[in-house]
Design a protein around this motif. Structure first.
Motif, PDB file in Angstrom:
ATOM      1  N   GLY A 135       3.805  -8.937   4.109  1.00 12.94           N
ATOM      2  CA  GLY A 135       4.490  -7.659   3.846  1.00 12.94           C
ATOM      3  C   GLY A 135       3.694  -6.779   4.270  1.00 12.94           C
ATOM      4  O   GLY A 135       3.608  -5.182   4.581  1.00 12.94           O
ATOM      5  N   GLU A 136       1.723  -6.547   3.659  1.00 15.52           N
ATOM      6  CA  GLU A 136       1.189  -5.563   4.046  1.00 15.52           C
ATOM      7  C   GLU A 136       1.491  -5.382   5.550  1.00 15.52           C
ATOM      8  O   GLU A 136       0.450  -4.135   5.800  1.00 15.52           O
ATOM      9  N   GLN A 137       0.929  -6.130   6.594  1.00 18.97           N
ATOM     10  CA  GLN A 137       0.968  -5.810   7.924  1.00 18.97           C
ATOM     11  C   GLN A 137       2.155  -3.967   8.051  1.00 18.97           C
ATOM     12  O   GLN A 137       2.106  -3.662   9.025  1.00 18.97           O
ATOM     13  N   ASP A 165      -5.579   2.066   3.487  1.00 20.09           N
ATOM     14  CA  ASP A 165      -5.240   1.484   2.636  1.00 20.09           C
ATOM     15  C   ASP A 165      -4.834   0.167   2.658  1.00 20.09           C
ATOM     16  O   ASP A 165      -5.452  -1.022   2.980  1.00 20.09           O
ATOM     17  N   GLU A 166      -3.623   0.311   4.072  1.00 13.03           N
ATOM     18  CA  GLU A 166      -3.017  -0.961   4.090  1.00 13.03           C
ATOM     19  C   GLU A 166      -3.679  -1.681   4.738  1.00 13.03           C
ATOM     20  O   GLU A 166      -3.489  -2.865   4.496  1.00 13.03           O
ATOM     21  N   ALA A 167      -4.452  -0.892   5.904  1.00 15.55           N
ATOM     22  CA  ALA A 167      -5.955  -1.536   6.735  1.00 15.55           C
ATOM     23  C   ALA A 167      -6.060  -3.286   5.774  1.00 15.55           C
ATOM     24  O   ALA A 167      -6.193  -3.959   6.091  1.00 15.55           O
ATOM     25  N   ARG A 168      -6.557  -2.444   4.541  1.00 12.04           N
ATOM     26  CA  ARG A 168      -7.839  -2.894   3.633  1.00 12.04           C
ATOM     27  C   ARG A 168      -6.692  -4.108   2.464  1.00 12.04           C
ATOM     28  O   ARG A 168      -7.392  -5.454   2.971  1.00 12.04           O
ATOM     29  N   HIS A 169      -5.583  -3.228   2.428  1.00 17.84           N
ATOM     30  CA  HIS A 169      -4.862  -4.661   1.797  1.00 17.84           C
ATOM     31  C   HIS A 169      -4.300  -5.807   3.183  1.00 17.84           C
ATOM     32  O   HIS A 169      -4.885  -7.345   2.018  1.00 17.84           O
ATOM     33  N   VAL A 170      -3.852  -5.673   4.069  1.00 22.38           N
ATOM     34  CA  VAL A 170      -4.525  -6.222   4.821  1.00 22.38           C
ATOM     35  C   VAL A 170      -5.152  -7.273   4.872  1.00 22.38           C
ATOM     36  O   VAL A 170      -5.046  -8.470   5.260  1.00 22.38           O
ATOM     37  N   VAL A 215      10.236  -2.014  -0.596  1.00 22.37           N
ATOM     38  CA  VAL A 215       9.315  -3.150  -0.377  1.00 22.37           C
ATOM     39  C   VAL A 215       7.628  -2.921  -1.046  1.00 22.37           C
ATOM     40  O   VAL A 215       7.266  -3.827  -1.258  1.00 22.37           O
ATOM     41  N   GLU A 216       6.984  -1.710  -0.944  1.00 23.20           N
ATOM     42  CA  GLU A 216       6.170  -1.515  -1.890  1.00 23.20           C
ATOM     43  C   GLU A 216       6.106  -1.296  -3.695  1.00 23.20           C
ATOM     44  O   GLU A 216       5.948  -2.433  -4.328  1.00 23.20           O
ATOM     45  N   GLY A 217       7.710  -1.284  -4.242  1.00 21.70           N
ATOM     46  CA  GLY A 217       8.195  -1.574  -5.186  1.00 21.70           C
ATOM     47  C   GLY A 217       8.324  -2.735  -5.750  1.00 21.70           C
ATOM     48  O   GLY A 217       7.683  -3.391  -6.838  1.00 21.70           O
ATOM     49  N   ASP A 245      -3.438   0.605  -5.100  1.00 19.31           N
ATOM     50  CA  ASP A 245      -3.370   2.131  -4.244  1.00 19.31           C
ATOM     51  C   ASP A 245      -1.162   1.938  -4.022  1.00 19.31           C
ATOM     52  O   ASP A 245      -0.845   3.404  -3.325  1.00 19.31           O
ATOM     53  N   GLU A 246      -1.038   0.783  -4.121  1.00 27.31           N
ATOM     54  CA  GLU A 246       0.539   0.332  -4.022  1.00 27.31           C
ATOM     55  C   GLU A 246       0.978   1.649  -5.180  1.00 27.31           C
ATOM     56  O   GLU A 246       2.069   2.158  -4.958  1.00 27.31           O
ATOM     57  N   ALA A 247       0.699   2.149  -6.631  1.00 25.28           N
ATOM     58  CA  ALA A 247       1.374   2.727  -7.030  1.00 25.28           C
ATOM     59  C   ALA A 247       1.009   4.449  -6.617  1.00 25.28           C
ATOM     60  O   ALA A 247       1.992   4.733  -6.791  1.00 25.28           O
ATOM     61  N   ARG A 248       0.450   4.609  -5.887  1.00 24.08           N
ATOM     62  CA  ARG A 248      -0.042   5.380  -5.603  1.00 24.08           C
ATOM     63  C   ARG A 248       1.257   5.630  -4.121  1.00 24.08           C
ATOM     64  O   ARG A 248       1.888   6.710  -4.109  1.00 24.08           O
ATOM     65  N   HIS A 249       1.651   5.068  -3.343  1.00 21.75           N
ATOM     66  CA  HIS A 249       2.631   4.664  -1.977  1.00 21.75           C
ATOM     67  C   HIS A 249       4.134   4.771  -2.635  1.00 21.75           C
ATOM     68  O   HIS A 249       4.956   5.323  -2.118  1.00 21.75           O
ATOM     69  N   VAL A 250       4.335   4.132  -3.943  1.00 22.93           N
ATOM     70  CA  VAL A 250       5.646   4.314  -4.352  1.00 22.93           C
ATOM     71  C   VAL A 250       5.853   5.640  -4.756  1.00 22.93           C
ATOM     72  O   VAL A 250       6.725   6.578  -4.211  1.00 22.93           O
TER      73      VAL A 250
END
Ligand SMILES: [Fe+2]
Ligand SMILES: [Fe+2]
Length: 378
Positions: A135-137, A165-170, A215-217, A245-250
């Motif tokens: 999902g992170e990818q 951010d997402e690169a770091r999460h993957v 997805v991010e929610g 990070d995810e809270a910012r993305h949503v």
């Protein structure tokens, strides 16, 4: 106004809860090294460079620049992870069918001892972290696409920080799987269907709706739940960082779409409602863990029915929607199209999925700062 699409058109089956149909979706991605999906979108240049024209997005961008962390050095990778102990802690040492209100007689589960039970718990960890990694990818690719397709400079700037951010999460999920757990799972077929739908839609706001809102929610809610429940200190730390990070993305999704959806026509909004519903069903289906049962050699249909019945699982499944529903409400998607005496279509559908009770929970456009690393998370 034209009618809403049928279930068949939206999710290739007649009922959202048709278990046989859900389980019959084949996974063509197993054993592949890569998959190509056409993204069909126009790349948009803007010549309006006025930074801060959209103050909410500009604030998020400034916040993101000072909230970067390094997955290699900020997490304590020296922590040893004992998967077996985690499985026993989470599920108990032995199967307790009474507590699950399930009679296993006549099924292969009747013969399960603590050995199979613990292995099941271990597989669950491998499976669940693998799906988060995939999902992170998806988020990485979708957000790179948003950089290209969104028309506003403030949004392009912010999205570029989300790509990092997402690169770091993957990276951290992959490292956790490779060095602390004991095996990968391929992407779940329902998750991949959803990611394909999102990536292949040519409209920039659909990328946001599918990824940042749905997805991010869901990820934010799921990470919050696991962060609260897990006793494994490295995973707890990893999730805490990722959630900041995810809270910012949503919030990025909510702020961007709020402006855009205010200008859309009724039929255009209806398409977004349908897309949100389709995504919600796919995400619910992706959590059934059918691959875990399969690997354990248990008939999947029976086992999944068992999981769906367990009160704990039902609570988890519902909680997954605790961010999505208030955010959809804020975007006007719940009630759009409501007529006298007839509730909005998406409100009705979320009611059928059993998740409408979250509509008045706090939306992420408001609460993202409380997830910051220096904030005391509620
Ligand atoms: Fe992420
Ligand atoms: Fe994200």
């Amino acid at each position: 106004m034209p009618e809403y699409s049928t279930y068949q058109e939206l999710i290739d089956r007649d009922g959202a809860n048709d278990l046989d149909a859900i389980l019959s979706v084949a996974n063509p991605y197993v054993g592949q090294q890569e998959t190509v999906v056409a993204d069909g979108a126009d790349t948009m240049f803007t010549w309006d460079y006025e930074k801060g024209a959209r103050p909410g997005l500009n604030k998020l961008y400034e916040k993101a620049k000072t909230s970067q962390w390094n997955g290699q050095t900020d997490l304590d990778w020296s922590i040893e992870v004992d998967q077996e102990a985690i499985a026993v802690f989470a599920n108990g040492a032995e199967p307790n069918w009474d507590a699950m209100d399930f009679d296993p007689s006549g099924t292969p589960l009747a013969k399960w001892t603590s050995k199979e039970w613990t292995q099941w718990g271990i597989e669950q960890q491998n499976w669940s972290l693998s799906q988060f990694m995939h999902g992170e990818q998806g988020a990485l690719l979708c957000t790179a696409k948003i950089v290209e397709t969104v028309p506003w400079i403030d949004a392009k700037y912010y999205a570029s920080t989300q790509v990092m951010d997402e690169a770091r999460h993957v990276e951290v999920f992959a490292k956790y799987l490779d060095t602390k757990l004991s095996g990968h799972y391929p992407i779940n077929a329902h998750l991949k269907l959803l990611l394909d739908d999102i990536v292949s839609d040519s409209r920039w706001d659909m990328t946001y709706l599918g990824m940042q809102i749905m997805v991010e929610g869901l990820a934010l809610a799921a990470f919050g739940f696991i962060h609260m429940m897990t006793t494994e200190p490295l995973l707890k730390q990893l999730l805490r960082y990722v959630m900041s990070d995810e809270a910012r993305h949503v919030a990025f999704g909510v702020l961007s779409l709020k402006e855009y959806y205010a200008e859309l026509s009724g039929p255009e909004i209806r398409e977004r409602q349908e897309f949100a519903f389709e995504a919600a069903v796919r995400m619910r289906d992706r959590f059934l863990q059918q691959e875990v049962w399969d690997r354990m050699g248990v008939p999947v249909s029976e086992a999944v029915s068992l999981v769906m019945m367990s009160p704990e699982q039902q609570m988890f499944q519902q909680l997954l929607f605790s961010k999505i529903v208030p955010n959809c409400k804020k975007l006007g998607l719940l009630d759009a199209g409501a007529t006298n005496g007839q509730p909005g279509w998406l409100r009705q559908k979320f009611g059928e999925l059993g998740v409408i009770q979250f509509e008045d929970w706090v939306d992420t456009g408001e609460e993202y700062e409380s997830f910051a690393l220096d904030a005391e998370m509620a």
